[in-house]
Write a protein that holds these residues in place. Sequence first.
Motif, mmCIF file in Angstrom:
data_model
loop_
_atom_site.group_PDB
_atom_site.id
_atom_site.type_symbol
_atom_site.label_atom_id
_atom_site.label_comp_id
_atom_site.label_asym_id
_atom_site.label_seq_id
_atom_site.Cartn_x
_atom_site.Cartn_y
_atom_site.Cartn_z
ATOM 1 N N ILE A 14 1.756 1.872 -2.161
ATOM 2 C CA ILE A 14 1.963 0.481 -2.562
ATOM 3 C C ILE A 14 0.633 -0.267 -2.568
ATOM 4 O O ILE A 14 -0.321 0.120 -1.897
ATOM 5 C CB ILE A 14 2.954 -0.260 -1.641
ATOM 6 N N GLY A 29 1.133 -8.460 -3.235
ATOM 7 C CA GLY A 29 0.240 -7.451 -3.797
ATOM 8 C C GLY A 29 -0.644 -7.952 -4.921
ATOM 9 O O GLY A 29 -1.174 -7.153 -5.694
ATOM 10 N N HIS A 42 9.706 -9.427 -7.257
ATOM 11 C CA HIS A 42 9.340 -10.052 -8.534
ATOM 12 C C HIS A 42 8.121 -10.957 -8.335
ATOM 13 O O HIS A 42 8.046 -11.675 -7.334
ATOM 14 C CB HIS A 42 10.499 -10.891 -9.084
ATOM 15 N N ARG A 76 14.786 -8.826 -5.473
ATOM 16 C CA ARG A 76 14.909 -7.410 -5.156
ATOM 17 C C ARG A 76 15.108 -7.222 -3.652
ATOM 18 O O ARG A 76 14.464 -7.895 -2.856
ATOM 19 C CB ARG A 76 13.634 -6.650 -5.543
ATOM 20 N N LEU A 110 6.541 -5.555 -3.645
ATOM 21 C CA LEU A 110 7.349 -5.036 -4.751
ATOM 22 C C LEU A 110 8.372 -6.067 -5.242
ATOM 23 O O LEU A 110 9.145 -5.775 -6.155
ATOM 24 C CB LEU A 110 8.070 -3.753 -4.319
#
Lengths: 323, 323
Positions: free
Chosen positions: A276, A308, A45, A18, A43
């Motif tokens: 986020i 994350g 993959h 991404r 964010l």
Amino acid sequence: MNIDMIRAAAARLDGHARRTPLLGSPFLDEIAGRRVLVKSECLQHTGSFKYRGARAALTALDPATRARGVIAFSSGNHAQGVALAARELGVAALIVMPSDAPKLKIANTRALGAEVVLYDRATEDRDAIGARLAGERGLTLVKPFDEPEVIAGQGTVGLEIAAQAAAMGIERAEVLVPCGGGGLTSGIALALEAEAPGFRVRPCEPEGFDDTRRSLAAGEIRTNAQMTGSICDAIVTPSPGKLTFPIMHRLCGPGLAVSDDDCLHAMALAFTRLKIVIEPGGAVALAAALWHGDDLTRETAIVVASGGNVDAALFREALERFG
Amino acid sequence: MNIDMIRAAAARLDGHARRTPLLGSPFLDEIAGRRVLVKSECLQHTGSFKYRGARAALTALDPATRARGVIAFSSGNHAQGVALAARELGVAALIVMPSDAPKLKIANTRALGAEVVLYDRATEDRDAIGARLAGERGLTLVKPFDEPEVIAGQGTVGLEIAAQAAAMGIERAEVLVPCGGGGLTSGIALALEAEAPGFRVRPCEPEGFDDTRRSLAAGEIRTNAQMTGSICDAIVTPSPGKLTFPIMHRLCGPGLAVSDDDCLHAMALAFTRLKIVIEPGGAVALAAALWHGDDLTRETAIVVASGGNVDAALFREALERFG
């Protein structure tokens, strides 16, 4: 190790990794006293930048070698990145993980199709287990950071930062990067050297695990005194790598170190202001921008939120204390 | 109200509104039993899609009118969207908010430069206060949803969905949209009618506040029996709008309704699998895709996560119960 390898990796990742957004908030700018932009690799993959390096490394293997499968050692993010990249490419992945790794990370790695072999950190030799399994099956080892194609893959984050910042008219900035072994930091530094020479990379680490900061200051590789005791598990490594350190030494400004509480506070602010989810190790750069601004020298700080993958209980604690 | 207005709004928003990412996870696909893609408008400026409609409406005003300032009624997301758009355009914004609105949303709206006037929902007449202030100062009212330029601005979400899905080769999908007054839902439906005719919009609401679902089924506007008692505060409205309902009636499939617990569970899964923060009202579409799949008919569900302005305490509850 050069910019052409990073560009080639970007071409191989196109349509797969991404292009993560560069987020910001006037509320964060006010705290930091400068403009803060957050490259949100949480964010990506599998929830961290590690997917980039894993897919770059696997796609760089010759097809016959790759078809025999790959092996990796990891307690978390690298494991999931290799597992997903291997599944996408239709090859077997064996991941050697410590038996005390977070259960969710073990479960995720298995759910992504990898075979997971657990070992006891206290009594077993990870490298011996890995060498035996790799030898028996003809697997190729995918190192987590000290590997040119992995550095090239992580460097694609730097290419994106350069393009996104240029589109915003930003010509000078410090780029703060969470630093474990230095794969992400050195890759970004190489990309920016070529694409955004007005940018300077600053490695960020947890206090007490600031091997790269001390190594940069000393001009030679230094080692952490301990390997446990930080909530920033994803970026605690013994020392910068043999490949990554010379790149960082040539290109990066001084390192920055932040406390665990600074990380939890930065996580809570990313929740409130950016929407986020950042894990503690992924929040060190944001924490440095927010509360170590006196050590920065430019009007714009671009910080990488590198991952994350945080347990719900620890995230709740961050919100309870700082939300 | 037509596609040209949406395209014009997109041109005015270019370089200002974020092109938010379309995220997904194999773990969510497995739960839903189909491919699920999440248009993450929680990552939009001010934490919700409302910024799009606000900026579209303000930039559509003639300069002399705009220079006199704008007024809006809102307890939350619309307030912040109007405040930021007004500040960017250098005009005054007056926001009339109920005194029991979340303190953080009041503080944010003020911090974004708006003047906030509080009123007591129980004893004061919001419209009378607004009309008096607007008249005294020559302010222009920016309605939250039943306003063509606001619908056009929200419709830019649909243009982005069409382009992002086309780049992924998706030709048929259901598009699940959190629905309050219907500005976002009708705007997206109009955009997709023109740009992605194989897509069908499905409005999503909280159980007990499913005025749009019942209105669509009846073929005429129905009203909610109550206005309080849902955690999905951002999308609780008395009824669909006079402008938005005919558009939804012409273009949308049947509505879907989900429970508060479904929303909290969806919020926890978005935390774990996507690393984004969604507020309860912003999570109704994801909840519908995950647990009401029997009511869906296509292989791909694109869901809009419309906002992320949730208090830390409620988010912690979601993680504690479902994380």
